[in-house]
Design an enzyme around this catalytic site. Sequence first.
Site, short mmCIF file in Angstrom:
data_model
loop_
_atom_site.label_atom_id
_atom_site.label_comp_id
_atom_site.label_asym_id
_atom_site.label_seq_id
_atom_site.Cartn_x
_atom_site.Cartn_y
_atom_site.Cartn_z
CB CYS A 76 43.43 46.48 46.57
SG CYS A 76 44.80 45.36 46.88
CG HIS A 136 44.42 43.81 42.26
ND1 HIS A 136 45.75 43.87 41.92
CD2 HIS A 136 44.38 43.80 43.63
CE1 HIS A 136 46.49 43.92 43.03
NE2 HIS A 136 45.69 43.88 44.07
C1 11C Z 1 47.95 42.38 47.35
N1 11C Z 1 45.74 42.90 48.13
O1 11C Z 1 47.62 42.69 46.20
C2 11C Z 1 47.12 42.80 48.52
C3 11C Z 1 47.68 44.07 49.11
O2 11C Z 1 44.95 43.71 52.93
O3 11C Z 1 45.30 45.73 52.31
C4 11C Z 1 46.80 44.75 50.13
C5 11C Z 1 46.74 44.03 51.45
C6 11C Z 1 45.59 44.54 52.30
O4 11C Z 1 48.98 41.75 47.61
#
Ligand code: 11C
EC number: 1.2.1.11
Length: 344
Positions: free
Chosen positions: A150, A242
């Site tokens: 993400c 994010h």
């Molecule tokens: C997080 N991006 O926010 C991560 C979650 O590789 O799909 C997703 C982890 C992934 O902790």
Amino acid sequence: MSIRVGILGATGAVGQRLVQLLDPHPDFEIAALTASEASAGRSYRAAAKWGLDFPIPDSVAEMTVRATDADEIPDDVPLLFSSLPSSVGEAVEPGLAEAGYVVSSNSSNARMDPDVPLVIPEVNADHLDLLEVQRDERGWDGALLKNPNCSTITMVPTLAALDQFGLERVHVSTLQAVSGAGYSGVTSMEILDNAIPHIGGEEEKMEDESRKLLGGFDGAELDLHGMDVSASCNRIATLDGHLENVWADTAQDVTTESAAEAMADYPSADLPSSPAPLIHTFEDPERPQPRLDRMLGDGMAVSAGGFRETPEGVQYNCLSHNTLRGAAGASILNGELLAREGYL
Ligand code: 11C
């Protein structure tokens, strides 16, 4: 006609988002739900720890959850959306592809495998042709396609827009929502009044996946993009969305106006879940913000703002909804691309 689809890992946070986005969907209809052995045999209503702010759709509430196993999934369900934990994805996804299913996966395993396409349809839809290499090399009747992490999905469309200026180096520092770690409700309160300056493995994912997504593909082999990417990832007390601070160094001169214009003009894909515009740009230096902007384009848009010129290029902030554009929505968009390109 609707294509019957399954959701692997349907009871988790991303699995629940997949249910939300697929009920209803113009091309797909949910026909199978899988989860761990502990949930198999139970109704979806009983098995899913439903923590999101929308009701369980009637169409799936009484559906019986199956074990995540090729023998359990009906043959007339050609497309599987996977939100399995990566260790489970690694164990079962290749077998499902070999058995003839087309798997559009959000799981982090195999994203950097040379014959597994990693795709954001608005950025590198042509990489889907890697599936032909995959079929030749692995002899699979089905296929395995991945969407990125993400935090990578949030940044890469903005970089794709800037690549016309010759990207040489990218530095990014993230402020990531707790839902990315699977936190929900009361548990997320654990990081209130706090920030965690580390997310295991996240920096490497952003650095590697970005170069694969923006890499060149000649129809047979993929070259990683030559830019250097350096990431620092941080968890903050936001529920969803994010936010990322990006420094992009370019070979050619880029102004704040030309950077913002390149992003605002960056095209959407002709697919049901691709929003128009794909990238919203803001002049207000306080935008984008998670609470105000994460639902733009039904949660599928990327936002960018705070543009400033630097001696080497441009600095800006970008944002997207991490479980919609960044995970469940990304897998569904890839499923729409697979359907359009005749893989189903
Ligand atoms: C997080 N991006 O926010 C991560 C979650 O590789 O799909 C997703 C982890 C992934 O902790």
